[in-house]
Scaffold this active site. Structure first.
Site, short mmCIF file in Angstrom:
data_model
loop_
_atom_site.label_atom_id
_atom_site.label_comp_id
_atom_site.label_asym_id
_atom_site.label_seq_id
_atom_site.Cartn_x
_atom_site.Cartn_y
_atom_site.Cartn_z
N CYS A 72 0.84 -1.20 0.00
CA CYS A 72 0.00 0.00 0.00
C CYS A 72 0.87 1.25 0.00
O CYS A 72 2.02 1.24 0.39
CB CYS A 72 -0.88 0.03 1.26
SG CYS A 72 -1.94 -1.38 1.42
N ARG A 80 4.45 0.74 -6.60
CA ARG A 80 4.38 -0.24 -5.49
C ARG A 80 3.34 -1.31 -5.74
O ARG A 80 3.27 -2.29 -5.01
CB ARG A 80 4.09 0.48 -4.17
CG ARG A 80 5.14 1.49 -3.77
CD ARG A 80 4.59 2.48 -2.74
NE ARG A 80 4.31 1.87 -1.46
CZ ARG A 80 5.19 1.79 -0.47
NH1 ARG A 80 6.40 2.26 -0.64
NH2 ARG A 80 4.89 1.23 0.69
N TRP A 92 -2.84 -2.28 -1.62
CA TRP A 92 -2.41 -3.60 -2.09
C TRP A 92 -3.09 -4.57 -1.13
O TRP A 92 -2.70 -4.67 0.04
CB TRP A 92 -0.90 -3.73 -2.03
CG TRP A 92 -0.41 -5.13 -2.21
CD1 TRP A 92 -0.12 -6.04 -1.24
CD2 TRP A 92 -0.16 -5.80 -3.45
NE1 TRP A 92 0.29 -7.22 -1.78
CE2 TRP A 92 0.27 -7.13 -3.14
CE3 TRP A 92 -0.26 -5.46 -4.77
CZ2 TRP A 92 0.60 -8.06 -4.11
CZ3 TRP A 92 0.08 -6.40 -5.75
CH2 TRP A 92 0.49 -7.67 -5.42
N ASN A 94 -0.82 1.18 5.82
CA ASN A 94 0.01 0.20 5.11
C ASN A 94 0.56 -0.75 6.16
O ASN A 94 1.22 -0.32 7.10
CB ASN A 94 1.16 0.89 4.36
CG ASN A 94 2.10 -0.14 3.72
OD1 ASN A 94 1.66 -1.25 3.39
ND2 ASN A 94 3.37 0.18 3.61
N GLY A 95 0.27 -2.04 6.00
CA GLY A 95 0.79 -3.02 6.95
C GLY A 95 -0.25 -4.10 7.22
O GLY A 95 -1.25 -4.20 6.52
N GLU A 99 16.22 -23.70 -8.15
CA GLU A 99 15.88 -22.27 -8.08
C GLU A 99 17.10 -21.40 -8.33
O GLU A 99 17.04 -20.39 -9.03
CB GLU A 99 15.23 -21.95 -6.74
CG GLU A 99 14.85 -20.49 -6.56
CD GLU A 99 13.88 -19.96 -7.63
OE1 GLU A 99 13.32 -20.77 -8.39
OE2 GLU A 99 13.74 -18.73 -7.72
N LYS A 144 17.35 -18.61 -11.36
CA LYS A 144 17.68 -17.20 -11.08
C LYS A 144 18.81 -16.73 -12.00
O LYS A 144 18.79 -15.66 -12.57
CB LYS A 144 18.09 -17.02 -9.62
CG LYS A 144 16.92 -17.05 -8.66
CD LYS A 144 16.06 -15.80 -8.70
CE LYS A 144 14.78 -15.78 -9.44
NZ LYS A 144 13.88 -16.84 -9.60
N GLU A 165 17.64 -16.89 -16.04
CA GLU A 165 16.54 -16.06 -16.55
C GLU A 165 16.91 -14.57 -16.60
O GLU A 165 16.33 -13.81 -17.35
CB GLU A 165 15.27 -16.25 -15.74
CG GLU A 165 15.29 -15.73 -14.33
CD GLU A 165 13.93 -15.86 -13.65
OE1 GLU A 165 12.90 -15.66 -14.31
OE2 GLU A 165 13.89 -16.17 -12.46
N HIS A 188 25.50 -40.15 -14.66
CA HIS A 188 24.65 -40.81 -15.66
C HIS A 188 24.56 -39.98 -16.93
O HIS A 188 23.58 -40.07 -17.66
CB HIS A 188 23.26 -41.05 -15.06
CG HIS A 188 23.30 -41.94 -13.87
ND1 HIS A 188 23.47 -43.30 -13.96
CD2 HIS A 188 23.25 -41.66 -12.55
CE1 HIS A 188 23.51 -43.83 -12.75
NE2 HIS A 188 23.36 -42.85 -11.87
N LYS A 218 6.15 -11.07 -16.11
CA LYS A 218 6.02 -11.32 -14.68
C LYS A 218 4.95 -12.37 -14.40
O LYS A 218 5.07 -13.16 -13.49
CB LYS A 218 5.66 -10.02 -13.95
CG LYS A 218 5.56 -10.16 -12.43
CD LYS A 218 6.85 -10.68 -11.83
CE LYS A 218 6.75 -10.94 -10.34
NZ LYS A 218 7.93 -11.68 -9.83
C1 AGP Z 1 10.59 -16.95 -11.59
O1 AGP Z 1 11.63 -16.04 -11.31
C2 AGP Z 1 9.87 -16.61 -12.90
N1 AGP Z 1 9.41 -15.28 -12.86
C3 AGP Z 1 8.81 -17.64 -13.26
O2 AGP Z 1 9.40 -18.91 -13.30
C4 AGP Z 1 7.61 -17.70 -12.30
O3 AGP Z 1 8.02 -18.28 -11.07
C5 AGP Z 1 6.52 -18.60 -12.93
O4 AGP Z 1 6.12 -18.00 -14.14
C6 AGP Z 1 5.31 -18.80 -12.03
O5 AGP Z 1 4.70 -17.56 -11.78
P1 AGP Z 1 3.58 -17.49 -10.64
O6 AGP Z 1 4.25 -17.82 -9.35
O7 AGP Z 1 3.08 -16.07 -10.69
O8 AGP Z 1 2.50 -18.47 -10.97
#
Ligand code: AGP
Length: 616
Positions: A2, A27, A75, A101-102, A489, A493, A496, A512, A611
């Protein structure tokens, strides 16, 4: 999260508030509103949707005359996005307005108490409780019809409320002042020759002043048109030193960080705290939104965790943690596979979908597939009111706030916390963990935010190491058990945001096939936090090193034996073996980030990525 803005001065407040809120749009929000004292009463206008809706509703503020007001972009955390849940919230007489906000952790018992005193509520929010609680205490300061004492009312509320808050407050009885209050959520105030200002963040004030005061926890500010007074929670007046802001607007939106991704990495201690603490009550784990009886929890025969990308990786961690702690079989599935492979969902199967955005098409489709087969679905979601949040049978929110960078960090960390809590809750109910072990694990969880903070402070060392690999062509991440989940993960990171090819492997799988790819100088990041598997991963490190690899190791402090096999070691603090992913991911996030920065990549908006992947 927020955004809050307030103004009192010689100019019309509404346009100043709208301008300030527009600078806080970065934000993330789902609704907006403001309250202005028009010389006679407090006028309140608020609506779900973009700030533009509020601007049109108020004709750019023209229909809300007055020189004192507060505004808000919401938010959603408690209560879906809607007009009635938008801020400001106010008391029944509309003589007190609040923007917040909180998260108020104890809002439900406070709400019950207020209802028992005759208060009625119109929204689902925790913030409305604040409005009525201030009203309650303010009225108690009014004697024989005299005006009440806002400062006393506010400090009484501060002693009663648990959680995080940054508040802007307007009292119709005292139109010559507005109030700002802070605990844990950021809040600043500023002044120029035309008035005084409240804001959640610097960008909202830069147009008016670069001299600001950062409000500290448990401080209250009384702002008048031409001066401000600062108080402690015990109503003692204090003096504060102003700070001059050198940032430009773009840097200010990132809180001074170069990228949103770095800012969000540094928010992880708070997002872990915000997701964790409200669910730890009297030494127990309380997940109200789970809506499952103890019998239903005991009746679970199998769990499917379905997600994409990093959320899928969180699910992989969830598998190890839930199976290890609660002894419930867990199958983790990519949502894009689950929805088409005619999955076998037998009676007693619980389906959990994980999604930061709550809008990922494959994950939403998987949710619908499970429901069509007659199974209830629990959503672990970050965006309140998102499609997955609305369609899931029950939702366990991660309270990470809006995540702007495409590469998830803080939401992923919050997802891990949600999965730990589920595993421990299930384990306790099903009797697979002893009470003493449970209590120790709760204490380990409480230590995570501070441990994450400590690892983040290590960024310069990791940046120097990362700079050596901006030219890398292939990087491998390996781990065993739960360390395999985190290596997935860590690999994502890096690739990507830096566009360097990277893969994660179960360390035992190397021989293998993959080990044929290891050449002289190939970087292999080995995650080795599981003592039970330490010797095994050590052997794998020696294997790749014998073939020319440069081995980066991430291990728990004290495991110095690893230095005989690793070329570079990052130690993480000691914690419960089930929780090490929350710590091991921090150096891996920083590594990926600084390699991408070193390559000059667009870290917050990597090529070809969105995103939220709302299409198949
Ligand atoms: C992760 O850094 C990526 N942005 C991507 O793999 C993301 O985690 C995936 O698209 C799932 O998104 P969501 O959590 O919004 O469903």
């Amino acid at each position: 999260m927020c955004g809050i803005v307030g103004y009192i001065g010689t100019n019309a407040a509404a346009p100043v508030i709208l301008e300030g809120l527009s600078k806080l749009e970065y934000r993330g929000y789902d609704s907006a509103g403001m309250a202005v004292y028009d010389g006679n009463q407090i006028q309140i206008k608020k609506s779900v949707g973009r700030l533009k809706v509020l601007e049109e509703l108020t004709h750019g503020g023209a229909t809300m005359p007055g020189v004192a007001g507060i505004g808000h972009t919401r938010w959603a955390t408690h209560g879906a996005p809607s007009d009635v849940n938008a801020h400001p919230h106010y008391n029944a007489q509309e003589t007190i307005a609040v923007v917040h906000n909180g998260i108020i952790e104890n809002y439900l018992p406070l709400k019950d108490k207020l209802i028992s005193k005759g208060y009625t509520f119109t929204s689902d929010t925790d913030t409305e409780v604040l409005a009525h609680l201030i009203d309650y205490y303010y009225k108690r300061t009014c004697k024989d019809g005299t005006e009440g004492n806002p400062l006393v009312a506010i400090t009484k509320v501060m002693h009663r409320v648990q959680g995080s808050y940054a508040l802007g407050i307007l009292f119709a009885d005292h139109p010559d002042q507005i109030f700002a209050v802070r605990k844990d959520s950021p809040l600043i105030v500023g002044q120029n020759e035309e008035g005084c200002f409240i804001a959640s963040d610097v960008p909202a004030l830069l147009k008016y002043t670069r001299t600001v005061y950062f409000i500290e926890n448990q401080e209250v500010v009384r702002l008048r048109a031409d001066h401000m007074h600062f108080y402690t929670v015990d109503e003692e007046e204090i003096t504060k030193e102003p700070v001059t802001i050198e940032w430009d607007t773009d840097a200010a939106e990132k809180g001074g960080y170069e990228h949103f991704m770095l800012k969000e990495m540094y928010e992880q201690p708070k997002t872990v705290t915000d997701t964790l603490l409200p669910r730890l009550k009297n030494g127990d784990i309380v997940i109200e939104e789970l809506c499952m009886t103890q019998e239903e929890i005991c009746a679970i025969q199998k769990i499917f965790i379905v997600a994409c990308g990093s959320a899928y990786h969180a699910g992989m961690t969830g598998k190890y943690v839930i199976e290890g702690i609660a002894r419930i079989p867990v199958e983790v599935d990519l949502a894009s596979e689950f929805r088409y492979r005619n999955p076998i969902l037998e009676k007693g199967t619980m389906v959990i979908v994980i999604s930061q955005s709550g809008e990922t098409a494959d994950t939403l489709a998987a949710l619908r597939e499970a429901q069509q087969r007659g199974h209830k679905v629990l959503g672990i979601v970050n965006v309140v009111g998102s499609s997955i949040a609305r369609e899931a049978d029950n939702v366990m929110y991660t309270w990470a706030g809006p995540e702007i960078a495409v590469a998830t960090t803080k939401a992923y960390s919050a997802q891990l916390i949600a999965l730990y809590l589920l595993a421990m809750k299930f384990g306790k109910v099903r009797g697979t963990i002893e009470q003493t072990q449970f209590q120790e694990m709760v204490e380990d969880l409480r230590r995570l935010p501070g441990q994450i903070e400590m690892l983040l402070a290590n960024k310069n060392r990791i940046q120097r190491f990362a700079n050596r690999y901006v030219g890398a062509k292939d990087v491998f991440f390996i781990g065993r058990g739960i360390d395999h989940a985190i290596s997935m993960e860590g690999s994502l990171k890096l690739k990507e945001i830096s566009y360097i090819h990277s893969e994660a492997y179960a360390a035992g799988e190397l021989k293998h096939g993959t080990i044929s790819l290891i050449e002289t100088g190939t970087l292999v990041a080995a995650v080795a936090t599981q003592n039970m598997l330490f010797q095994k991963i050590l052997s794998n490190m020696i294997e790749v090193k014998a073939r020319g690899a440069f081995v980066l190791a991430v291990t728990t402090q004290g495991n110095t034996e690893i230095e005989k096999a690793a070329d570079y070691v990052i130690y993480i603090p000691d914690t419960n073996p089930y929780f090490t992913n929350s710590l091991a991911i921090i150096p891996l996030q920083l590594f990926g980030y600084y390699v991408a920065v070193g390559k000059g990549c667009d870290v917050d908006k990597p090529r070809n990525l969105a995103k939220s992947v709302t299409v198949e």
